[in-house]
Design an enzyme around this catalytic site. Structure first.
Site, PDB file in Angstrom:
ATOM      1  N   VAL A   1       0.838  -1.194   0.000  1.00 35.95           N
ATOM      2  CA  VAL A   1       0.000   0.000   0.000  1.00 35.95           C
ATOM      3  C   VAL A   1       0.878   1.250   0.000  1.00 35.95           C
ATOM      4  CG1 VAL A   1      -1.763   1.319   1.224  1.00 35.95           C
ATOM      5  CG2 VAL A   1      -1.864  -1.182   1.201  1.00 35.95           C
ATOM      6  N   THR A   2       0.761   2.071  -1.025  1.00 35.84           N
ATOM      7  CA  THR A   2       1.479   3.345  -1.064  1.00 35.84           C
ATOM      8  C   THR A   2       0.610   4.404  -1.732  1.00 35.84           C
ATOM      9  OG1 THR A   2       2.519   3.138  -3.262  1.00 35.84           O
ATOM     10  CG2 THR A   2       3.677   2.112  -1.399  1.00 35.84           C
ATOM     11  N   VAL A   3       0.873   5.649  -1.378  1.00 33.54           N
ATOM     12  CA  VAL A   3       0.319   6.800  -2.090  1.00 33.54           C
ATOM     13  C   VAL A   3       1.479   7.745  -2.367  1.00 33.54           C
ATOM     14  CG1 VAL A   3      -1.266   8.753  -2.035  1.00 33.54           C
ATOM     15  CG2 VAL A   3      -1.948   6.572  -0.996  1.00 33.54           C
TER      16      VAL A   3
ATOM     17  N   ARG B   1      -3.631  12.841   0.733  1.00 30.77           N
ATOM     18  CA  ARG B   1      -4.803  13.573   1.224  1.00 30.77           C
ATOM     19  C   ARG B   1      -5.876  13.772   0.154  1.00 30.77           C
ATOM     20  NH1 ARG B   1      -4.004  12.656   6.477  1.00 30.77           N
ATOM     21  NH2 ARG B   1      -2.009  13.484   7.222  1.00 30.77           N
ATOM     22  N   ARG B   2      -5.966  12.848  -0.777  1.00 28.23           N
ATOM     23  CA  ARG B   2      -7.019  12.919  -1.782  1.00 28.23           C
ATOM     24  C   ARG B   2      -7.995  11.744  -1.670  1.00 28.23           C
ATOM     25  NH1 ARG B   2      -4.359  15.153  -7.446  1.00 28.23           N
ATOM     26  NH2 ARG B   2      -2.741  16.497  -6.530  1.00 28.23           N
TER      27      ARG B   2
ATOM     28  N   LEU C   1      -7.303   8.523  -1.798  1.00 30.37           N
ATOM     29  CA  LEU C   1      -7.004   7.368  -2.656  1.00 30.37           C
ATOM     30  C   LEU C   1      -6.932   6.074  -1.857  1.00 30.37           C
ATOM     31  CD1 LEU C   1      -4.381   8.904  -5.116  1.00 30.37           C
ATOM     32  CD2 LEU C   1      -6.870   8.722  -5.367  1.00 30.37           C
ATOM     33  N   LEU C   2      -6.283   6.110  -0.700  1.00 33.83           N
ATOM     34  CA  LEU C   2      -6.230   4.906   0.120  1.00 33.83           C
ATOM     35  C   LEU C   2      -7.626   4.485   0.552  1.00 33.83           C
ATOM     36  CD1 LEU C   2      -4.862   2.671   1.686  1.00 33.83           C
ATOM     37  CD2 LEU C   2      -4.374   4.301   3.519  1.00 33.83           C
ATOM     38  N   THR C   3      -8.459   5.433   0.928  1.00 38.87           N
ATOM     39  CA  THR C   3      -9.823   5.107   1.348  1.00 38.87           C
ATOM     40  C   THR C   3     -10.587   4.441   0.213  1.00 38.87           C
ATOM     41  OG1 THR C   3      -9.895   6.887   2.977  1.00 38.87           O
ATOM     42  CG2 THR C   3     -12.006   6.083   2.154  1.00 38.87           C
TER      43      THR C   3
ATOM     44  N   TYR D   1      -4.184   2.788  10.096  1.00 34.99           N
ATOM     45  CA  TYR D   1      -5.201   1.795   9.770  1.00 34.99           C
ATOM     46  C   TYR D   1      -6.318   1.641  10.790  1.00 34.99           C
ATOM     47  CZ  TYR D   1      -2.148   0.878   5.925  1.00 34.99           C
ATOM     48  OH  TYR D   1      -1.402   1.049   4.786  1.00 34.99           O
TER      49      TYR D   1
ATOM     50  N   PHE E   1       4.546  -9.783   5.275  1.00 37.38           N
ATOM     51  CA  PHE E   1       3.986  -9.967   3.929  1.00 37.38           C
ATOM     52  C   PHE E   1       3.578  -8.620   3.351  1.00 37.38           C
ATOM     53  CE2 PHE E   1       0.640 -10.523   7.070  1.00 37.38           C
ATOM     54  CZ  PHE E   1      -0.400  -9.728   6.588  1.00 37.38           C
TER      55      PHE E   1
END
Length: 448
Positions: free
Chosen positions: A117-119, A125-126, A128-130, A158, A448
């Protein structure tokens, strides 16, 4: 391993949870995508760009070789790999795959394992992860996964998605001369034996040994065939240079394999021509105390080795107390490890075993709706049932606090003192501890 920068939320207020009932999932609605950034499944043509974005997010070289793309493409396309694309360029990465997690008592539950997981810094703050996380967890719930898992690169991210740190890991550095070991004695000194083997032997012996371990170790996960290939050098990763380790196998008196260790040694000498080598343990698993003791003493008794780095171990590992002077083992790292997000409260609580008997009503807050509700747990050594209920709650908590309680590592009394669990009935936290806590702490040996 996962990473990004986000905050966690506090325990929901009484008003927020007073109406919680087991009404079923309430997935979050789709986010607005007016920014033109597309979140979608990664295709073969995207893999090189996706790897570049992954490396950028983890502050590694963004240069991607053709060999690395060829090596990773089948692996990534076989898993659930997502990317966020801004005008065709990948700016965020996310991957998940199927996993089995061992719960208290030795049963396993299907898990959605999240990694990579990366942004990219230009697109933080856009949301994207959500967007990627919501999509993945909704699919996991639909598939019937009981939990989702990850190993967090950063702590504050998280909790907002319902994950809680369910296992911890500790690393020791051992000052061998101070440890007080009699290095003249044979190791082991009982009926077993230790043999040095090669990667072919490990691939033949290791999977069966690990299966025996994970059936008794809460928090352990399965190791697919690729794990054994990568960790014995049968598969060489372009982005991770390979150093062949020493592989030590412990066999009991009847020849049964009960332990396996992999370790590497550096080549350090003083100006006075004295060896001061460090042995770094990459992996050590054992299904008996005798095997665990013998393998640690083997590594610590190796000629020229004056320092041993244990690698990531359970926080209540036997290691320090195996030494005549436990102070020779200094904790160099102690941190959260496996984070768990419960998606199915009923199946999670019914899958594990309970040493005592009791009844507990839990009111669980979950903004997504997947674990939201009031649940009545009736447990005994003979089994457990978990059902939706309208009875008054004994404890109120957020879903992120449920995972460490469920896996047996955390204390409800301690969480209540921190304000993360609220007692609705006096003494309920002590009842929860009596039901849920385990005599040995859960442990996940793998990253992992």
């Amino acid at each position: 391993m996962t990473g990004d920068h986000h905050r966690t939320d506090s325990l929901p207020t009484a008003t927020a949870t007073a109406t919680a009932t087991a009404t079923g999932p309430r997935p979050a609605g789709p986010a607005s995508h007016s920014d033109g950034i597309e979140v979608r499944r990664v295709e073969e043509a995207d893999v090189a760009d996706w790897i570049r974005a992954l490396s950028t997010g983890f502050l590694r070289s963004p240069v991607v070789s053709g060999d690395e793309v060829a090596e990773r493409t089948p692996h990534y396309l076989a898993s659930r790999t997502l990317g966020a694309f801004d005008r065709g360029r990948c700016v965020a990465t996310f991957r998940s795959f199927g996993q089995e997690l061992t719960v208290v008592g030795g049963a396993t539950v299907p898990a959605d394992a999240i990694s990579n997981v990366t942004v990219t810094a230009t697109h933080r703050r856009r949301g994207l992860l959500t967007r990627m996380m919501t999509r993945d967890l909704a699919a996991a719930k639909e598939r019937g996964d009981v939990v989702a898992t990850l190993v967090a690169a950063e702590y504050p991210i998280y909790g907002r998605y319902g994950f809680g740190p369910a296992t911890w890991s500790t690393e020791w550095t051992i000052d061998v001369p101070r440890a007080g070991l009699d290095r003249r004695r044979p190791v082991p000194d009982g009926g077993g034996r230790i043999d040095l083997v090669d990667g072919d032997d490990v691939r033949a012996l290791g999977p069966g040994l690990h299966e025996r371990l994970r059936r008794v170790q809460p928090g352990a996960i399965d190791r697919p065939e690729r794990w054994w290939q990568v960790n014995t050098g049968a598969v060489r990763l372009e982005h991770s240079p390979w150093t062949e380790p020493f592989h030590a196998v412990y066999r009991a008196a009847d020849g049964t394999v009960e332990g396996l260790a992999a370790y590497v040694c550096d080549d350090t000498w003083t100006d006075a021509k004295q060896p001061q080598n460090t042995a770094t343990v990459r992996n050590l698993i054992a299904v008996s105390p005798a095997a665990e003791r013998a393998l640690w003493l083997h590594v610590c008794s190796t000629d020229w080795v004056t320092k041993v780095k244990s690698g990531w171990r359970a926080p209540d590992d036997l290691l320090p107390l195996l030494l005549p002077d436990p102070r020779a083992a200094v904790i160099t790292t102690h941190a959260d490890w496996l984070w768990v997000r419960i998606l199915d409260v009923v199946r999670a609580l019914e899958a594990r075993t309970y040493a005592g008997s009791g009844t507990l009503v839990l009111e669980v807050a979950d903004e997504s709706g997947w674990a939201h509700g009031r649940w009545r747990l009736e447990a005994s050594p003979a089994g457990a049932s978990c059902t939706p209920t309208t009875r008054s709650a004994d404890l109120t908590l957020h879903v992120r606090e449920l995972a460490p309680l469920w896996l047996g590592d955390e204390s409800a009394v301690r969480l209540a003192a921190l304000g993360r669990v609220r007692e609705e009935r006096a003494g309920a936290a002590e009842v929860a501890d009596a039901l849920l806590r385990t005599s040995r702490r859960p442990w996940c040996p793998d990253l992992f």
